[in-house]
Every structure is written in C-alpha cells, then in structure tokens.
Design a protein around this motif. Structure first.
Motif, PDB file in Angstrom:
ATOM      1  N   PRO A 104       0.832  -1.210   0.000  1.00 55.60           N
ATOM      2  CA  PRO A 104       0.000   0.000   0.000  1.00 55.60           C
ATOM      3  C   PRO A 104       0.863   1.255   0.000  1.00 55.60           C
ATOM      4  O   PRO A 104       1.876   1.335   0.705  1.00 55.60           O
ATOM      5  N   GLY A 105       0.478   2.214  -0.823  1.00 54.15           N
ATOM      6  CA  GLY A 105       1.282   3.421  -1.023  1.00 54.15           C
ATOM      7  C   GLY A 105       2.055   3.390  -2.319  1.00 54.15           C
ATOM      8  O   GLY A 105       2.437   4.440  -2.846  1.00 54.15           O
ATOM      9  N   ASP A 106       2.298   2.180  -2.857  1.00 56.47           N
ATOM     10  CA  ASP A 106       2.915   2.055  -4.180  1.00 56.47           C
ATOM     11  C   ASP A 106       1.901   2.435  -5.252  1.00 56.47           C
ATOM     12  O   ASP A 106       0.686   2.497  -4.990  1.00 56.47           O
ATOM     13  N   GLU A 107       2.409   2.641  -6.470  1.00 56.70           N
ATOM     14  CA  GLU A 107       1.541   3.034  -7.581  1.00 56.70           C
ATOM     15  C   GLU A 107       1.908   2.239  -8.835  1.00 56.70           C
ATOM     16  O   GLU A 107       3.083   1.902  -9.042  1.00 56.70           O
ATOM     17  N   VAL A 108       0.896   1.938  -9.641  1.00 59.19           N
ATOM     18  CA  VAL A 108       1.123   1.383 -10.975  1.00 59.19           C
ATOM     19  C   VAL A 108       0.472   2.315 -11.984  1.00 59.19           C
ATOM     20  O   VAL A 108      -0.528   2.976 -11.688  1.00 59.19           O
ATOM     21  N   VAL A 109       1.043   2.353 -13.177  1.00 56.83           N
ATOM     22  CA  VAL A 109       0.577   3.265 -14.226  1.00 56.83           C
ATOM     23  C   VAL A 109       0.106   2.448 -15.418  1.00 56.83           C
ATOM     24  O   VAL A 109       0.826   1.561 -15.895  1.00 56.83           O
ATOM     25  N   VAL A 110      -1.097   2.744 -15.881  1.00 60.05           N
ATOM     26  CA  VAL A 110      -1.656   2.117 -17.073  1.00 60.05           C
ATOM     27  C   VAL A 110      -2.067   3.213 -18.053  1.00 60.05           C
ATOM     28  O   VAL A 110      -2.032   4.400 -17.724  1.00 60.05           O
ATOM     29  N   SER A 111      -2.465   2.789 -19.245  1.00 63.82           N
ATOM     30  CA  SER A 111      -2.683   3.751 -20.319  1.00 63.82           C
ATOM     31  C   SER A 111      -4.094   3.667 -20.891  1.00 63.82           C
ATOM     32  O   SER A 111      -4.630   2.569 -21.075  1.00 63.82           O
ATOM     33  N   ASN A 118      -3.690  -5.255 -21.178  1.00 60.41           N
ATOM     34  CA  ASN A 118      -2.595  -4.553 -20.513  1.00 60.41           C
ATOM     35  C   ASN A 118      -3.109  -3.469 -19.573  1.00 60.41           C
ATOM     36  O   ASN A 118      -2.366  -2.579 -19.188  1.00 60.41           O
ATOM     37  N   VAL A 119      -4.386  -3.577 -19.240  1.00 59.60           N
ATOM     38  CA  VAL A 119      -5.000  -2.650 -18.288  1.00 59.60           C
ATOM     39  C   VAL A 119      -5.592  -3.417 -17.108  1.00 59.60           C
ATOM     40  O   VAL A 119      -5.175  -3.257 -15.962  1.00 59.60           O
ATOM     41  N   ARG A 120      -6.591  -4.274 -17.403  1.00 60.59           N
ATOM     42  CA  ARG A 120      -7.353  -4.892 -16.328  1.00 60.59           C
ATOM     43  C   ARG A 120      -6.509  -5.762 -15.396  1.00 60.59           C
ATOM     44  O   ARG A 120      -6.720  -5.711 -14.169  1.00 60.59           O
ATOM     45  N   PRO A 121      -5.541  -6.575 -15.884  1.00 57.26           N
ATOM     46  CA  PRO A 121      -4.750  -7.344 -14.930  1.00 57.26           C
ATOM     47  C   PRO A 121      -4.039  -6.465 -13.904  1.00 57.26           C
ATOM     48  O   PRO A 121      -3.945  -6.829 -12.721  1.00 57.26           O
ATOM     49  N   TRP A 122      -3.569  -5.295 -14.340  1.00 54.50           N
ATOM     50  CA  TRP A 122      -2.850  -4.400 -13.424  1.00 54.50           C
ATOM     51  C   TRP A 122      -3.810  -3.664 -12.500  1.00 54.50           C
ATOM     52  O   TRP A 122      -3.507  -3.483 -11.310  1.00 54.50           O
ATOM     53  N   VAL A 123      -4.949  -3.247 -13.015  1.00 56.56           N
ATOM     54  CA  VAL A 123      -5.957  -2.590 -12.179  1.00 56.56           C
ATOM     55  C   VAL A 123      -6.443  -3.556 -11.102  1.00 56.56           C
ATOM     56  O   VAL A 123      -6.595  -3.190  -9.926  1.00 56.56           O
ATOM     57  N   GLN A 124      -6.678  -4.798 -11.481  1.00 61.59           N
ATOM     58  CA  GLN A 124      -7.162  -5.789 -10.524  1.00 61.59           C
ATOM     59  C   GLN A 124      -6.080  -6.167  -9.514  1.00 61.59           C
ATOM     60  O   GLN A 124      -6.364  -6.345  -8.321  1.00 61.59           O
ATOM     61  N   ALA A 125      -4.831  -6.284  -9.968  1.00 63.25           N
ATOM     62  CA  ALA A 125      -3.736  -6.586  -9.046  1.00 63.25           C
ATOM     63  C   ALA A 125      -3.531  -5.434  -8.062  1.00 63.25           C
ATOM     64  O   ALA A 125      -3.259  -5.661  -6.874  1.00 63.25           O
ATOM     65  N   ALA A 126      -3.695  -4.203  -8.548  1.00 66.85           N
ATOM     66  CA  ALA A 126      -3.567  -3.039  -7.668  1.00 66.85           C
ATOM     67  C   ALA A 126      -4.664  -3.030  -6.617  1.00 66.85           C
ATOM     68  O   ALA A 126      -4.420  -2.757  -5.432  1.00 66.85           O
ATOM     69  N   ALA A 127      -5.885  -3.351  -7.037  1.00 66.59           N
ATOM     70  CA  ALA A 127      -7.003  -3.379  -6.092  1.00 66.59           C
ATOM     71  C   ALA A 127      -6.782  -4.439  -5.020  1.00 66.59           C
ATOM     72  O   ALA A 127      -7.114  -4.236  -3.847  1.00 66.59           O
ATOM     73  N   ALA A 128      -6.206  -5.570  -5.403  1.00 73.12           N
ATOM     74  CA  ALA A 128      -5.986  -6.666  -4.457  1.00 73.12           C
ATOM     75  C   ALA A 128      -4.882  -6.360  -3.453  1.00 73.12           C
ATOM     76  O   ALA A 128      -4.835  -6.971  -2.373  1.00 73.12           O
TER      77      ALA A 128
END
Length: 401
Positions: A104-111, A118-128
């Motif tokens: 928590p506190g880290d960030e990921v960037v998508v486009s 190349n969006v949803r896997p990262w959005v879902q991993a971030a949410a988890a």
C-alpha cells in the motif's frame, strides 16, 4: 529491396478464397510453412522433453528453437523467452508474482490507449494489494499520448508502467522509449504490450526500454500462442505459483504444464518465414528480419496512404480516428448517421473482411467518445494488395450510397 507480393501470397492457401482480409489486427492468415512445421512435429516421434530417446529430443529441440527464434525476432535473450497461450494469460500470470512485491502506497501506471489485456490485470492486481492506479491519457483529436499525463502519472512511488507498443484500435505508436526512461528514472519496471506493435515493427526490446515485452505470433503469420521476453535476471526474482515437482529453472518456471511442442514449431516457422520475405538478404536471422520488416513497413505504409486517400474522397461520410504521426497501418473509422456494424456485414457480402467492434480496446474506445457502439477497423497485413484496398473502398462507397 524487392517485395514480390504475388510470390508472397502464393504461400498462403487461405488467400485462394478470394477474400480481402482487413482483419489482421485480430489475427493474420498463416503460410503453408507454418502448417507444415506443426504437422511435421506432431507426426514425428514426440513425447515429453528429454535427451534420451528421439521423441524426447524432438520435443526439446522444438522448445529450444522457439526460444532462439523469438530472441532473434525481439532482440532478447533466449533464456528470457517464455511461451504462453495468449498475451492476456501471460500478463495475468506474471501480474500475480509482481504484485507480491508491492505494498500500500505504491503506484502502478496504465494507459488509456491500451488493449484491456494490458489494463485490467494491473488494475485488478492493484485493487488486491491496495496499490494506487494512475493513468496515461491520449488526445482523441490527434491520437497522440498526452506528455503532461505521462509526467503526472509517473512518480517516485511508481512500481510498474504498463503501456502499449502500438494501439490495436487506432494504430498509435506511443513514445515508449521516452515513457520507459521516465519510469526507469524512478526505479519502476516497464511492461510493454507488443501484440500489435510486433506485427508492424522491427522490435528491439532494449531500445524500447521494455523490461517485459509480450507479443502474439498469430498476429504476424503464426499459430495461436503468445511470447514474453524479459531478462533472465528479472525472471529469477519472480516466483509464480506452480506444481512442487515442476522445475524452478527460468524461463520454464513460468510455463505451467506440458508445452505444445507442435505450436512452438509453427511459431518458429513464422519467424523463419518473416526472415525470408526479402530474398537474397545476407546476415544472420536477426539481420534478415530487419530487412524483411522494413520491407513490410514500406509496403503497408504505401497501401495505408492509398486507403486514406480513398477515404478522404468520401468526405464527411467517414470520420477517421487514426491520426497519430507515428502509427501502424490500422485505421479505425466511424460513419456518422450509420452503424459500422451494418457496414461490416455489407462488406462481408462483397468478400471484404473488415470487422466492427471495440476489439477489447475498452479504454481507448471509450476515450474516443464516438456515437456508434462500434468502429470499423481496416487493418493491413504483409499480404494485403492494391486490389484489396480498392475493393474495400468500392464497398464503402456502395454502402454509403
């Protein structure tokens, strides 16, 4: 540099149908050599990999040849080439061990320009994992990535930047190397979706600044599968869930279960076919691939301009959304007052395959804000011809009345 389109097309049995294929961004036709390689591997002695008997050695040879071929195609290390069923599967599979390194506190960037794989896997991993998601935007009026959004999205807390090498919807090639440099300056990894990019570019993962690059051979004349390229050192730091007896060696630790050796052989044959498009080119396979992809690019660019000129003659009846200065030969258009799904069906009756949809590019399609629920996509491939372009334009003129 010779580009003999008739000779090239003679290798594709499916082209004898007479169909004009503009559906390449969703999957290209395959040359005979690819099918022959698949059949030869399946019908030779074949078993699980090993070094004792000929069937084991055949399986092992197919895997090693696959890794060498895609290392040559991408400018990568064979020991960092991972086989996958699809780019979506590879991204999901690798997102999980990567996400274990986040907090928590880290960030990921998508486009906003990317295919959803190349969006949803990262959005879902971030949410988890309680990680913040930031977005790189693009300008719908130009199709270009917004540099201010890049500067705002990447911060000292960024752990990963996921960006496309080229948009499968509107063709834009974003400035990946610049984005990667900004990401690396804060210690972030760069994951590049090269599924559409590799079909229309000579790929150099190091020059792109990609820590991980994913592509799909069926987008460039091969069978249905995917490839991931990364440095073996990076892959050594990732520990996926796997069966206890299975090897922990890189890259095999990411390839769950028995590999489809025949598909790998077909994918290798696709690379060899690409390397031979320009006859008489000297040098190693990597050098021949460069010559071939440069010839393909010139051929597709000429046809793209012919297609664009014809679309321009249709005036306000067509809105072209592919506008970036640097882009692939993939055009997305809408037809004000008409449904592009109807145009798709009409063109199909004339033997022209130009599908309508959003093509899993959910974010860019929404960002374009078009009135239609679909867009008509015209994608060129190495085997496209002037006649194909003329047939597509004639069909659109007939549809528009």
């Amino acid at each position: 540099m010779t580009y003999d389109i008739d000779e090239l097309r003679s290798h594709f049995p499916s082209l004898r149908s007479g169909l004009a294929h503009f559906d390449g961004p969703g999957g290209t036709q395959a040359p005979r050599e690819v099918a022959d390689a698949i059949a030869a591997t399946l019908t030779a002695p074949l078993s699980n990999r090993g070094t004792v008997g000929p069937s084991e050695r055949n399986a092992d040879a197919a895997v090693l040849a696959f890794r060498r071929a895609y290392a040559d195609l991408l400018g990568a290390d064979p020991a960092g080439i991972v086989y996958g069923r699809s780019a979506t599967q590879l991204t999901y599979d690798l997102s999980r061990p990567l996400a274990r390194t986040w907090a928590p506190g880290d960030e990921v960037v998508v486009s906003r320009l990317d295919h959803d794989a190349n969006v949803r896997p990262w959005v879902q991993a971030a949410a988890a994992t309680g990680v913040t998601v930031r977005w790189i935007d693009f300008d719908p009026a130009t199709g270009e990535v917004d540099p201010d959004s890049v500067a705002q999205a990447i911060t000292p807390r960024t752990r990963l930047v996921a960006v496309t090498g080229a948009s499968n919807l509107i063709g834009t090639r974003p400035p990946v190397a610049e984005i990667a440099a900004a990401a690396h300056a804060v210690g972030a990894l760069v994951w590049v979706d090269g599924v559409h990019h590799a079909a229309h570019s000579f790929v150099d993962v190091a020059a792109l600044g990609a820590d991980v690059y994913v592509c799909s051979p069926y987008k460039f004349l091969g069978p249905h599968c995917a490839v991931l390229a990364a440095s073996p050192a990076l892959l050594e730091t990732l520990h996926p869930d796997k069966l206890l007896p299975s090897t922990d060696v890189v890259p095999e630790r990411f390839e769950l279960g028995t590999l489809p050796y025949e598909v790998m052989a077909g994918a290798t044959a696709a690379v060899d076919f690409l390397a031979g498009i320009v006859p008489g080119t000297g040098g190693n396979r990597r050098a021949r691939l460069r010559a071939s992809m440069e010839a393909v690019d010139a051929h597709e660019l000429r046809l793209r301009r012919r297609l664009e000129d014809g679309l321009a003659e249709l005036g306000d009846a067509v809105v072209l959304h592919s506008r970036a200065a640097d882009r692939t030969p993939t055009l997305l258009l809408t037809l004000p007052g008409r449904r592009t799904a109807d145009a798709y069906a009409f063109l199909a009756t004339r033997g022209v395959l130009a599908p309508a949809g959003s093509f899993y590019a959910w974010e860019p399609f929404q960002r374009l804000g078009v009135a239609d629920t679909h867009g008509l996509r015209l994608g060129l491939a190495p085997y496209s011809t002037d006649d194909d372009v003329d047939r597509a334009l004639a069909g659109l003129r007939a549809f528009l009345g």
